[in-house]
Design a protein around this motif. Structure first.
Motif, PDB file in Angstrom:
ATOM      1  N   ILE A   1       0.841  -1.206   0.000  1.00 49.94           N
ATOM      2  CA  ILE A   1       0.000   0.000   0.000  1.00 49.94           C
ATOM      3  C   ILE A   1       0.872   1.250   0.000  1.00 49.94           C
ATOM      4  O   ILE A   1       0.624   2.203  -0.748  1.00 49.94           O
ATOM      5  CB  ILE A   1      -0.976  -0.018   1.193  1.00 49.94           C
ATOM      6  N   GLY A   2       1.918   1.248   0.816  1.00 49.76           N
ATOM      7  CA  GLY A   2       2.842   2.379   0.828  1.00 49.76           C
ATOM      8  C   GLY A   2       3.561   2.560  -0.503  1.00 49.76           C
ATOM      9  O   GLY A   2       3.777   3.682  -0.965  1.00 49.76           O
ATOM     10  N   ALA A   3       3.908   1.456  -1.158  1.00 44.94           N
ATOM     11  CA  ALA A   3       4.570   1.527  -2.464  1.00 44.94           C
ATOM     12  C   ALA A   3       3.634   2.100  -3.519  1.00 44.94           C
ATOM     13  O   ALA A   3       4.058   2.893  -4.374  1.00 44.94           O
ATOM     14  CB  ALA A   3       5.057   0.141  -2.878  1.00 44.94           C
ATOM     15  N   VAL A   4       2.366   1.705  -3.471  1.00 44.85           N
ATOM     16  CA  VAL A   4       1.389   2.256  -4.418  1.00 44.85           C
ATOM     17  C   VAL A   4       1.255   3.763  -4.210  1.00 44.85           C
ATOM     18  O   VAL A   4       1.215   4.536  -5.178  1.00 44.85           O
ATOM     19  CB  VAL A   4       0.023   1.534  -4.275  1.00 44.85           C
ATOM     20  N   VAL A   5       1.208   4.200  -2.955  1.00 51.93           N
ATOM     21  CA  VAL A   5       1.137   5.642  -2.672  1.00 51.93           C
ATOM     22  C   VAL A   5       2.374   6.340  -3.223  1.00 51.93           C
ATOM     23  O   VAL A   5       2.278   7.415  -3.827  1.00 51.93           O
ATOM     24  CB  VAL A   5       0.974   5.889  -1.155  1.00 51.93           C
TER      25      VAL A   5
ATOM     26  N   PHE B   1       8.832  14.408  -2.708  1.00 53.81           N
ATOM     27  CA  PHE B   1       9.111  13.520  -1.582  1.00 53.81           C
ATOM     28  C   PHE B   1       8.046  12.434  -1.445  1.00 53.81           C
ATOM     29  O   PHE B   1       7.604  12.113  -0.346  1.00 53.81           O
ATOM     30  CB  PHE B   1       9.226  14.337  -0.294  1.00 53.81           C
ATOM     31  N   SER B   2       7.651  11.852  -2.557  1.00 49.86           N
ATOM     32  CA  SER B   2       6.648  10.788  -2.518  1.00 49.86           C
ATOM     33  C   SER B   2       7.099   9.565  -1.713  1.00 49.86           C
ATOM     34  O   SER B   2       6.269   8.935  -1.069  1.00 49.86           O
ATOM     35  CB  SER B   2       6.238  10.390  -3.926  1.00 49.86           C
ATOM     36  N   PRO B   3       8.405   9.217  -1.693  1.00 50.49           N
ATOM     37  CA  PRO B   3       8.791   8.073  -0.858  1.00 50.49           C
ATOM     38  C   PRO B   3       8.518   8.297   0.629  1.00 50.49           C
ATOM     39  O   PRO B   3       8.153   7.365   1.338  1.00 50.49           O
ATOM     40  CB  PRO B   3      10.286   7.912  -1.120  1.00 50.49           C
ATOM     41  N   ILE B   4       8.667   9.533   1.093  1.00 49.64           N
ATOM     42  CA  ILE B   4       8.375   9.815   2.502  1.00 49.64           C
ATOM     43  C   ILE B   4       6.888   9.611   2.762  1.00 49.64           C
ATOM     44  O   ILE B   4       6.495   9.014   3.772  1.00 49.64           O
ATOM     45  CB  ILE B   4       8.809  11.240   2.888  1.00 49.64           C
ATOM     46  N   LEU B   5       6.054  10.076   1.841  1.00 55.76           N
ATOM     47  CA  LEU B   5       4.614   9.921   2.025  1.00 55.76           C
ATOM     48  C   LEU B   5       4.197   8.449   1.972  1.00 55.76           C
ATOM     49  O   LEU B   5       3.395   7.990   2.789  1.00 55.76           O
ATOM     50  CB  LEU B   5       3.864  10.731   0.974  1.00 55.76           C
TER      51      LEU B   5
ATOM     52  N   SER C   1       8.617  -1.013   1.656  1.00 56.70           N
ATOM     53  CA  SER C   1       7.763  -0.224   0.769  1.00 56.70           C
ATOM     54  C   SER C   1       8.601   0.500  -0.289  1.00 56.70           C
ATOM     55  O   SER C   1       8.239   0.536  -1.461  1.00 56.70           O
ATOM     56  CB  SER C   1       6.964   0.785   1.601  1.00 56.70           C
ATOM     57  N   GLY C   2       9.711   1.067   0.121  1.00 56.08           N
ATOM     58  CA  GLY C   2      10.585   1.759  -0.826  1.00 56.08           C
ATOM     59  C   GLY C   2      11.194   0.823  -1.857  1.00 56.08           C
ATOM     60  O   GLY C   2      11.308   1.168  -3.039  1.00 56.08           O
ATOM     61  N   ALA C   3      11.576  -0.383  -1.427  1.00 54.06           N
ATOM     62  CA  ALA C   3      12.144  -1.353  -2.366  1.00 54.06           C
ATOM     63  C   ALA C   3      11.093  -1.784  -3.390  1.00 54.06           C
ATOM     64  O   ALA C   3      11.402  -1.923  -4.582  1.00 54.06           O
ATOM     65  CB  ALA C   3      12.677  -2.567  -1.612  1.00 54.06           C
TER      66      ALA C   3
ATOM     67  N   LEU D   1      18.743   3.911  -3.498  1.00 52.72           N
ATOM     68  CA  LEU D   1      19.095   4.413  -2.168  1.00 52.72           C
ATOM     69  C   LEU D   1      18.180   5.564  -1.754  1.00 52.72           C
ATOM     70  O   LEU D   1      17.721   5.624  -0.602  1.00 52.72           O
ATOM     71  CB  LEU D   1      20.562   4.864  -2.160  1.00 52.72           C
ATOM     72  N   TRP D   2      17.888   6.460  -2.671  1.00 53.69           N
ATOM     73  CA  TRP D   2      17.010   7.603  -2.397  1.00 53.69           C
ATOM     74  C   TRP D   2      15.608   7.137  -2.012  1.00 53.69           C
ATOM     75  O   TRP D   2      15.052   7.541  -0.995  1.00 53.69           O
ATOM     76  CB  TRP D   2      16.959   8.500  -3.633  1.00 53.69           C
ATOM     77  N   VAL D   3      15.048   6.247  -2.813  1.00 54.73           N
ATOM     78  CA  VAL D   3      13.665   5.809  -2.585  1.00 54.73           C
ATOM     79  C   VAL D   3      13.570   4.963  -1.318  1.00 54.73           C
ATOM     80  O   VAL D   3      12.686   5.184  -0.487  1.00 54.73           O
ATOM     81  CB  VAL D   3      13.129   5.047  -3.819  1.00 54.73           C
ATOM     82  N   VAL D   4      14.472   4.013  -1.134  1.00 53.71           N
ATOM     83  CA  VAL D   4      14.410   3.150   0.055  1.00 53.71           C
ATOM     84  C   VAL D   4      14.711   3.959   1.321  1.00 53.71           C
ATOM     85  O   VAL D   4      14.027   3.801   2.334  1.00 53.71           O
ATOM     86  CB  VAL D   4      15.369   1.950  -0.090  1.00 53.71           C
ATOM     87  N   GLY D   5      15.686   4.839   1.268  1.00 51.99           N
ATOM     88  CA  GLY D   5      16.031   5.642   2.443  1.00 51.99           C
ATOM     89  C   GLY D   5      14.922   6.583   2.863  1.00 51.99           C
ATOM     90  O   GLY D   5      14.572   6.670   4.046  1.00 51.99           O
TER      91      GLY D   5
END
Length: 150
Positions: free
Chosen positions: A50-54, A63-67, A87-89, A130-134
């Motif tokens: 769900i977080g990955a879809v968001v 900053f969509s990965p944070i959201l 979720s980031g992966a 690294l950016w997305v997962v972090g």
């Protein structure tokens, strides 16, 4: 006929139910524990998806990965770093595939652009990952914090 001393020994053994319970639980596994552990794992994966879809849907924001990680952490309500990173992966896969398809259509696989392709493959892709997962892991921690405070 048993002596009174023998009956006291039997009473001592039967009067402490904690000893009897610990013996019973040590020898037989509890199926409810295994089921709850499986449910927690499936909820973690579901919350991470769900977080990955968001994250993917809100890719147009900076900053969509944070959201996305925050949504996953909020839903998980514990262990936000792990669920955010998962979720980031998951979210990084479509982003990297889109980048790879873009490079294909732009013709970067031509022989004269092998250096650019290798640079993108070994520098840009790991940095994107690294950016997305972090940032998703950071969002997961923030999501758990919000879940505890609200």
């Amino acid at each position: 006929m048993p002596s009174p001393a023998d009956s006291n020994v039997d009473d001592d053994a039967s009067s402490n139910p904690a000893d009897a319970r610990s013996d019973a639980t040590d020898t037989s596994p509890n199926p409810a524990d295994a089921r709850s552990n499986t449910d927690a794992t499936s909820n973690t994966v579901l919350n991470a998806v769900i977080g990955a879809v968001v994250t993917v849907v809100l890719t147009f924001t900076a900053f969509s990965p944070i959201l996305g990680g925050a949504v996953a952490g909020y839903l998980e309500k514990r262990d936000g770093l792990r669920v955010g990173a998962i979720s980031g992966a998951i979210a990084a896969l479509p982003i990297l595939l889109f980048s790879l398809l873009s490079m294909t259509f732009l013709g970067l696989f031509a022989l004269q652009a092998v250096g650019v392709f290798l640079l993108v493959l070994f520098v840009a892709f790991p940095l994107i990952l690294l950016w997305v997962v972090g940032l998703s892991a950071l969002g997961g921690v923030l999501g758990v914090y919000l879940a505890e405070e609200l």
